[in-house]
Design a protein around this motif. Structure first.
Motif, PDB file in Angstrom:
ATOM      1  N   LEU A  43       0.711  -1.265  -0.032  1.00  0.00           N
ATOM      2  CA  LEU A  43      -0.024  -0.160   0.019  1.00  0.00           C
ATOM      3  C   LEU A  43       0.853   1.069   0.019  1.00  0.00           C
ATOM      4  CD1 LEU A  43      -2.804   1.370   0.078  1.00  0.00           C
ATOM      5  CD2 LEU A  43      -2.730   1.209   2.672  1.00  0.00           C
ATOM      6  N   GLY A  44       1.960   1.161   0.847  1.00  0.00           N
ATOM      7  CA  GLY A  44       2.802   2.319   0.980  1.00  0.00           C
ATOM      8  C   GLY A  44       3.460   2.653  -0.593  1.00  0.00           C
ATOM      9  N   ARG A  45       3.953   1.805  -1.029  1.00  0.00           N
ATOM     10  CA  ARG A  45       4.361   1.839  -2.568  1.00  0.00           C
ATOM     11  C   ARG A  45       3.511   2.404  -3.595  1.00  0.00           C
ATOM     12  NH1 ARG A  45       7.661  -3.927  -3.601  1.00  0.00           N
ATOM     13  NH2 ARG A  45       9.099  -3.932  -1.827  1.00  0.00           N
ATOM     14  N   LEU A  46       2.416   1.962  -3.579  1.00  0.00           N
ATOM     15  CA  LEU A  46       1.116   2.617  -4.399  1.00  0.00           C
ATOM     16  C   LEU A  46       0.789   4.140  -4.064  1.00  0.00           C
ATOM     17  CD1 LEU A  46      -0.032   1.037  -6.942  1.00  0.00           C
ATOM     18  CD2 LEU A  46      -2.105   0.865  -5.796  1.00  0.00           C
ATOM     19  N   LEU A  47       0.741   4.199  -2.744  1.00  0.00           N
ATOM     20  CA  LEU A  47       0.408   5.750  -2.290  1.00  0.00           C
ATOM     21  C   LEU A  47       1.516   6.683  -2.667  1.00  0.00           C
ATOM     22  CD1 LEU A  47      -0.877   5.007   1.371  1.00  0.00           C
ATOM     23  CD2 LEU A  47      -2.116   6.155  -0.445  1.00  0.00           C
ATOM     24  N   SER A  48       2.917   6.302  -2.718  1.00  0.00           N
ATOM     25  CA  SER A  48       3.957   7.106  -3.204  1.00  0.00           C
ATOM     26  C   SER A  48       3.947   7.426  -4.514  1.00  0.00           C
ATOM     27  CB  SER A  48       5.314   6.355  -2.775  1.00  0.00           C
ATOM     28  OG  SER A  48       5.322   6.219  -1.272  1.00  0.00           O
ATOM     29  N   ALA A  49       3.645   6.198  -5.357  1.00  0.00           N
ATOM     30  CA  ALA A  49       3.423   6.569  -6.793  1.00  0.00           C
ATOM     31  C   ALA A  49       2.048   7.181  -7.025  1.00  0.00           C
ATOM     32  CB  ALA A  49       3.347   5.213  -7.368  1.00  0.00           C
ATOM     33  N   GLY A  50       1.022   6.932  -6.558  1.00  0.00           N
ATOM     34  CA  GLY A  50      -0.156   7.702  -6.831  1.00  0.00           C
ATOM     35  C   GLY A  50       0.028   9.316  -6.679  1.00  0.00           C
ATOM     36  N   LEU A  51       0.936   9.726  -5.216  1.00  0.00           N
ATOM     37  CA  LEU A  51       0.823  10.898  -5.312  1.00  0.00           C
ATOM     38  C   LEU A  51       1.884  11.623  -6.187  1.00  0.00           C
ATOM     39  CD1 LEU A  51       1.541  10.521  -1.405  1.00  0.00           C
ATOM     40  CD2 LEU A  51      -0.070  12.251  -2.261  1.00  0.00           C
ATOM     41  N   LEU A  63      -8.458  13.744 -10.855  1.00  0.00           N
ATOM     42  CA  LEU A  63      -8.480  12.580  -9.687  1.00  0.00           C
ATOM     43  C   LEU A  63      -7.632  11.411 -10.373  1.00  0.00           C
ATOM     44  CD1 LEU A  63     -11.653  12.594  -7.440  1.00  0.00           C
ATOM     45  CD2 LEU A  63      -9.430  13.351  -6.813  1.00  0.00           C
ATOM     46  N   LEU A  64      -6.712  10.866  -9.819  1.00  0.00           N
ATOM     47  CA  LEU A  64      -6.151   9.845 -10.330  1.00  0.00           C
ATOM     48  C   LEU A  64      -6.361   8.477  -9.313  1.00  0.00           C
ATOM     49  CD1 LEU A  64      -3.454   8.405 -12.131  1.00  0.00           C
ATOM     50  CD2 LEU A  64      -2.357   8.791  -9.907  1.00  0.00           C
ATOM     51  N   THR A  65      -6.868   7.422 -10.013  1.00  0.00           N
ATOM     52  CA  THR A  65      -6.887   6.227  -9.250  1.00  0.00           C
ATOM     53  C   THR A  65      -5.917   5.094  -9.738  1.00  0.00           C
ATOM     54  OG1 THR A  65      -9.224   6.629  -8.800  1.00  0.00           O
ATOM     55  CG2 THR A  65      -8.534   4.467  -8.625  1.00  0.00           C
ATOM     56  N   GLY A  76      -6.334  -7.347  -3.831  1.00  0.00           N
ATOM     57  CA  GLY A  76      -6.206  -5.994  -4.578  1.00  0.00           C
ATOM     58  C   GLY A  76      -5.829  -4.839  -3.920  1.00  0.00           C
ATOM     59  N   ILE A  77      -5.675  -3.669  -4.267  1.00  0.00           N
ATOM     60  CA  ILE A  77      -5.111  -2.465  -3.700  1.00  0.00           C
ATOM     61  C   ILE A  77      -5.809  -1.279  -4.573  1.00  0.00           C
ATOM     62  CG2 ILE A  77      -3.327  -1.298  -2.636  1.00  0.00           C
ATOM     63  CD1 ILE A  77      -1.378  -3.475  -3.136  1.00  0.00           C
ATOM     64  N   THR A  78      -6.432  -0.529  -3.943  1.00  0.00           N
ATOM     65  CA  THR A  78      -6.966   1.040  -4.680  1.00  0.00           C
ATOM     66  C   THR A  78      -6.106   1.909  -3.652  1.00  0.00           C
ATOM     67  OG1 THR A  78      -9.023  -0.215  -5.086  1.00  0.00           O
ATOM     68  CG2 THR A  78      -8.922   2.314  -5.150  1.00  0.00           C
ATOM     69  N   VAL A  79      -5.756   2.834  -4.709  1.00  0.00           N
ATOM     70  CA  VAL A  79      -5.307   4.237  -4.211  1.00  0.00           C
ATOM     71  C   VAL A  79      -5.862   5.428  -5.109  1.00  0.00           C
ATOM     72  CG1 VAL A  79      -3.098   5.829  -4.233  1.00  0.00           C
ATOM     73  CG2 VAL A  79      -3.136   3.350  -3.114  1.00  0.00           C
ATOM     74  N   THR A  80      -6.208   6.398  -4.234  1.00  0.00           N
ATOM     75  CA  THR A  80      -6.826   7.585  -5.165  1.00  0.00           C
ATOM     76  C   THR A  80      -6.035   8.930  -4.790  1.00  0.00           C
ATOM     77  OG1 THR A  80      -9.107   6.862  -4.999  1.00  0.00           O
ATOM     78  CG2 THR A  80      -8.783   9.318  -5.638  1.00  0.00           C
ATOM     79  N   ALA A  81      -5.448   9.595  -5.857  1.00  0.00           N
ATOM     80  CA  ALA A  81      -4.715  10.664  -5.465  1.00  0.00           C
ATOM     81  C   ALA A  81      -5.235  12.000  -6.094  1.00  0.00           C
ATOM     82  CB  ALA A  81      -3.283  10.595  -5.857  1.00  0.00           C
ATOM     83  N   ASP A  82      -4.994  13.201  -5.633  1.00  0.00           N
ATOM     84  CA  ASP A  82      -5.270  14.576  -6.476  1.00  0.00           C
ATOM     85  C   ASP A  82      -4.243  15.094  -7.038  1.00  0.00           C
ATOM     86  OD1 ASP A  82      -4.473  15.863  -4.265  1.00  0.00           O
ATOM     87  OD2 ASP A  82      -6.703  16.315  -3.621  1.00  0.00           O
ATOM     88  N   SER A  83      -4.100  16.082  -7.505  1.00  0.00           N
ATOM     89  CA  SER A  83      -3.093  17.031  -7.656  1.00  0.00           C
ATOM     90  C   SER A  83      -2.474  18.125  -6.971  1.00  0.00           C
ATOM     91  CB  SER A  83      -3.537  17.777  -9.138  1.00  0.00           C
ATOM     92  OG  SER A  83      -4.381  18.797  -8.877  1.00  0.00           O
ATOM     93  N   HIS A  84      -3.073  17.893  -5.539  1.00  0.00           N
ATOM     94  CA  HIS A  84      -2.468  18.899  -4.518  1.00  0.00           C
ATOM     95  C   HIS A  84      -1.780  18.045  -3.326  1.00  0.00           C
ATOM     96  CE1 HIS A  84      -5.307  21.574  -6.400  1.00  0.00           C
ATOM     97  NE2 HIS A  84      -6.213  20.873  -6.261  1.00  0.00           N
ATOM     98  N   GLY A  85      -1.636  16.872  -3.661  1.00  0.00           N
ATOM     99  CA  GLY A  85      -0.726  16.212  -2.537  1.00  0.00           C
ATOM    100  C   GLY A  85      -1.458  15.236  -1.597  1.00  0.00           C
ATOM    101  N   ASN A  86      -2.783  15.033  -1.800  1.00  0.00           N
ATOM    102  CA  ASN A  86      -3.579  14.116  -1.126  1.00  0.00           C
ATOM    103  C   ASN A  86      -3.882  13.052  -1.703  1.00  0.00           C
ATOM    104  OD1 ASN A  86      -4.409  16.445   0.525  1.00  0.00           O
ATOM    105  ND2 ASN A  86      -5.504  17.219  -0.950  1.00  0.00           N
ATOM    106  N   ALA A  87      -3.859  11.856  -0.925  1.00  0.00           N
ATOM    107  CA  ALA A  87      -3.944  10.539  -1.215  1.00  0.00           C
ATOM    108  C   ALA A  87      -4.661   9.866  -0.080  1.00  0.00           C
ATOM    109  CB  ALA A  87      -2.636   9.953  -1.819  1.00  0.00           C
ATOM    110  N   LYS A  88      -5.301   8.601  -0.872  1.00  0.00           N
ATOM    111  CA  LYS A  88      -5.896   7.819   0.394  1.00  0.00           C
ATOM    112  C   LYS A  88      -5.813   6.166  -0.286  1.00  0.00           C
ATOM    113  CE  LYS A  88     -10.601   8.984  -1.382  1.00  0.00           C
ATOM    114  NZ  LYS A  88     -11.980   9.571  -0.978  1.00  0.00           N
TER     115      LYS A  88
END
Length: 289
Positions: A43-51, A63-65, A76-88
Motif C-alpha cells: 500500500l505504501g508503494r502505491l500511495l507514493s506512486a499515486g501522489l 483525480l487519479l486512481t 487487490g489494492i486501490t489508491v486515489t490521489a489528486d493534484s494537490h498532494g492528497n492521497a488515500k
C-alpha cells in the motif's frame, strides 16, 4: 522530516523527474487499516506512486486512481490521489502474511500474484481515461515502469520503497524519472549507466537523503533543476453526508428492509475505516428524500 514531494527537470528539460518522502502518510495508512508488514509495503508503494502521478495532472479537480486487481492473497489494492498532494488507499486483505523473499526483503509480488494494474484519470470529461497492463512482477515499481512504456509510450524509471520494522514504518518514498520524446541518445545512455550505479531507494532513504538529494544523486550530472516542492498527506474526504448519498442510491425496498430491522446501521469508509452510524430515523429521512 515532513512528507513532501518535488518536481524537477534535467538535460535541458528532456528529462522530467519526481521524488517523494512519504513515511508519515504510509504510517497513517497502517494506523487506519492495521496492515501486515507486506501489505504496508504494498500500500505504501502505491500511495507514493499515486501522489507523484497525481502531481502530473493539471486540473484543480483532477483525480487519479491506481487499482490493482490480483489473484494473490492480497486480493487487490486501490489508491486515489489528486493534484494537490492528497492521497488515500486501502487493501482488500490487510492481514496477508507471506514468507520473506530473502532476509529482510518483503515479498510484495507473492502477496499480489498475477493480476492487472489499472490507471484511471478523471479529468472532468464525460468518461475517465483508463490505461491497463498485466502485472509483470507484482513489485509495483517494475509494473508501473512497464505501464508507462506500453500504455503511455513514455520511457520511465520508477523506484519505490517502504521499510517496516516492529515499531511501524521506518522509511517510505520513491522517484519517477521520465524521458521526453526529444531526449538525445547520448543522454539516454548516460542515464541508463547512472541508474545502474545508484543504491536502492530504501538504502538512500535510510541514509537520511531528502527527495532533493535523491534526485541530485541520480541526475546531478544532467543539470538538475528543482521546479516545485509540495507537501503531501494521507487524506480521506469521507463524511456522513457522502455516505448518506451512497445509501440514497439504494432502491426503496432495500432501504425499507433496513428500516424494518429496527437496528442502527454502521457503515465504514473503505479508505480510512472511519465508522458512520445511521439510526432508523436517519434511514427514513434518506428514504423520504
Amino acid at each position: 522530516m515532513n512528507d513532501y514531494m518535488i518536481r524537477a527537470t534535467a538535460a535541458d528539460s528532456s528529462i522530467r523527474a519526481f521524488a517523494i518522502t512519504s513515511k508519515h502518510l504510509v504510517q497513517e495508512a497502517l494506523d487506519h487499516h492495521g496492515t501486515s508488514p507486506v501489505m504496508t509495503a504494498a500500500l505504501g508503494r502505491l500511495l507514493s506512486a499515486g501522489l507523484m502521478m497525481g502531481s502530473m495532472m493539471k486540473g484543480e479537480k483532477d483525480l487519479l486512481t491506481l487499482q490493482i486487481a490480483c489473484d494473490g492473497p492480497a486480493g487487490g489494492i486501490t489508491v486515489t490521489a489528486d493534484s494537490h498532494g492528497n492521497a488515500k488507499g486501502y487493501v482488500n486483505n490487510p492481514n496477508v502474511d507471506v514468507p520473506l523473499k530473502y532476509a529482510g526483503k518483503l515479498d510484495v509480488g507473492a502477496a499480489l500474484g498475477p493480476g492487472v494494474l489499472s490507471v484511471i484519470r478523471d479529468l472532468g470529461l464525460r468518461e475517465p481515461y483508463v490505461g491497463q497492463c498485466a502485472l509483470q512482477t507484482g513489485e509495483i515499481a517494475e509494473d508501473l515502469t512497464y505501464y508507462f512504456a506500453t500504455s503511455e509510450q513514455v520511457p520511465s524509471v520508477v523506484a519505490l520503497g517502504v521499510l517496516v520494522d516492529h515499531d511501524g514504518v521506518r522509511q517510505a518514498g520513491g522517484f519517477i524519472i521520465q524521458l521526453m520524446p526529444f531526449t538525445e541518445d547520448e543522454v539516454i545512455d548516460r542515464l541508463e549507466k547512472r541508474i545502474g550505479e545508484i543504491d536502492s531507494i530504501t538504502t538512500m532513504l535510510e541514509r537520511g537523503m531528502t527527495p532533493e538529494q535523491i534526485l541530485e544523486e541520480v541526475l546531478g550530472d544532467f543539470g538538475l533543476e528543482i521546479t516545485e516542492k509540495m507537501p503531501c498527506r494521507f487524506h480521506c474526504d469521507c463524511s456522513k453526508e457522502r455516505i448518506s448519498g451512497a445509501l440514497a442510491t439504494l432502491n426503496k425496498k432495500d432501504l425499507q428492509e433496513l428500516i424494518d430491522d429496527g437496528e442502527d446501521v454502521e457503515i465504514k469508509c473503505h479508505f480510512c475505516n472511519r465508522a458512520y452510524r445511521f439510526t432508523t430515523d436517519d434511514l427514513k429521512e434518506i428514504k423520504d428524500r
